[in-house]
Design a protein around this motif. Structure first.
Motif, PDB file in Angstrom:
ATOM      1  N   VAL A 183      11.122  -2.384  -0.006  1.00  0.00           N
ATOM      2  CA  VAL A 183      11.902  -1.356  -0.690  1.00  0.00           C
ATOM      3  C   VAL A 183      11.406  -1.233  -2.126  1.00  0.00           C
ATOM      4  O   VAL A 183      11.196  -2.227  -2.819  1.00  0.00           O
ATOM      5  CB  VAL A 183      13.419  -1.668  -0.634  1.00  0.00           C
ATOM      6  N   ASN A 228      11.040   1.819   2.091  1.00  0.00           N
ATOM      7  CA  ASN A 228      12.260   2.536   1.737  1.00  0.00           C
ATOM      8  C   ASN A 228      12.326   2.691   0.227  1.00  0.00           C
ATOM      9  O   ASN A 228      11.875   1.817  -0.512  1.00  0.00           O
ATOM     10  CB  ASN A 228      13.492   1.774   2.240  1.00  0.00           C
ATOM     11  N   THR A 269      16.768  -3.095   4.308  1.00  0.00           N
ATOM     12  CA  THR A 269      15.328  -3.358   4.304  1.00  0.00           C
ATOM     13  C   THR A 269      15.025  -4.775   4.756  1.00  0.00           C
ATOM     14  O   THR A 269      14.094  -5.013   5.543  1.00  0.00           O
ATOM     15  CB  THR A 269      14.747  -3.107   2.903  1.00  0.00           C
ATOM     16  N   VAL A 322       8.218  -4.348   6.069  1.00  0.00           N
ATOM     17  CA  VAL A 322       9.191  -3.408   5.514  1.00  0.00           C
ATOM     18  C   VAL A 322       9.576  -3.864   4.112  1.00  0.00           C
ATOM     19  O   VAL A 322      10.015  -5.007   3.918  1.00  0.00           O
ATOM     20  CB  VAL A 322      10.464  -3.314   6.390  1.00  0.00           C
TER      21      VAL A 322
END
Length: 256
Positions: free
Chosen positions: A188, A145, A172, A186
């Motif tokens: 950011v 992200n 996130t 995941v």
């Protein structure tokens, strides 16, 4: 019969220009196939596809309004069709939630319409588009992200924008926790000020603003798109697989 593993495929939202374009080109340099999205710049997106193909990689461009959650079902179907038809795959390896819009207004003067527009793209769009694409993301894949350095340092006029990005940073961590069972990492990425056409190109075109930001940056200059594109390729490389649930700031050391 060849048993070599196929090249990975990435989906980058907002990949027709600016940071997204640089991300796409850097990933292509590493042999990654790329699907980019665009909202209105079909010609720009087609040009990026040509540049990727010139590097010997495979690319496709799909229209997407990241603020329109009602379109996400059809978009997921289009991604699935492109994966099968153009890439010979049924899964994405990487998703980069990069699409975004800017708005500059003081806290006191920010309108509800501006607030909602930012929320729909940056927070609601990221949340529900990722949710919709989860069946198409391979186990062991990655989601990245895009946030902003403005969640750590503050400039007047960006309260609503930074608040949305702050929410993305919290989201996130939750995504990393909940998708861990599928081995999906995941993270950011929070860029600092970058010379692009984002927000009307102020950082790039306003020499006084550019100089002011450079003076507040330890490395003495404003960021360039390739500073971010190259980092995204690095973070999504096999060597970055153990980074998970983290905020990575790429600002050259702004306001340390």
């Amino acid at each position: 019969m060849s048993t070599s593993k196929p090249n990975p495929v990435a989906l980058i939202t907002g990949g027709s220009r600016g940071l997204g374009k640089s991300m796409a080109l850097h990933l292509a340099d590493r042999g990654v196939g790329v699907v980019i999205t665009y909202r209105s710049g079909a010609a720009e997106a087609a040009d990026v596809v040509k540049q990727i193909e010139a590097k010997g990689s495979t690319a496709a461009a799909l229209a997407l309004d990241a603020a329109d959650t009602r379109s996400f079902d059809a978009f997921a179907g289009a991604v699935k069709a492109e994966l099968a038809g153009r890439f010979g795959r049924d899964r994405l390896d990487y998703l980069v939630n990069n699409a975004g819009i800017g708005a500059h207004a003081s806290f006191a003067e920010t309108t509800e319409e501006q607030f909602d527009a930012l929320m729909n793209v940056h927070l609601k769009g990221t949340f529900f588009l990722t949710q919709k694409l989860l069946p198409l993301i391979a186990d062991g894949g990655r989601i990245l992200n895009v946030s902003s350095g403005l969640t750590r340092f503050s400039f007047p006029g960006y309260a609503a924008y930074a608040a949305m990005k702050g929410a993305v940073e919290v989201l996130t961590r939750y995504m990393a926790q909940e998708l861990g069972s599928r081995k999906i990492a995941v993270n950011v990425l929070a860029p600092g000020a970058i010379e692009t056409d984002f927000g009307g190109g102020a950082v790039r075109d306003n020499a006084e603003l550019n100089k002011m930001i450079a003076a507040q940056t330890a490395l003495g200059r404003v960021g360039l798109p390739d500073d971010i594109g190259g980092l995204v390729a690095l973070l999504l490389s096999p060597e970055g697989q153990w980074i998970n649930g983290q905020r990575i700031e790429a600002s050259g050391g702004m306001q340390l």
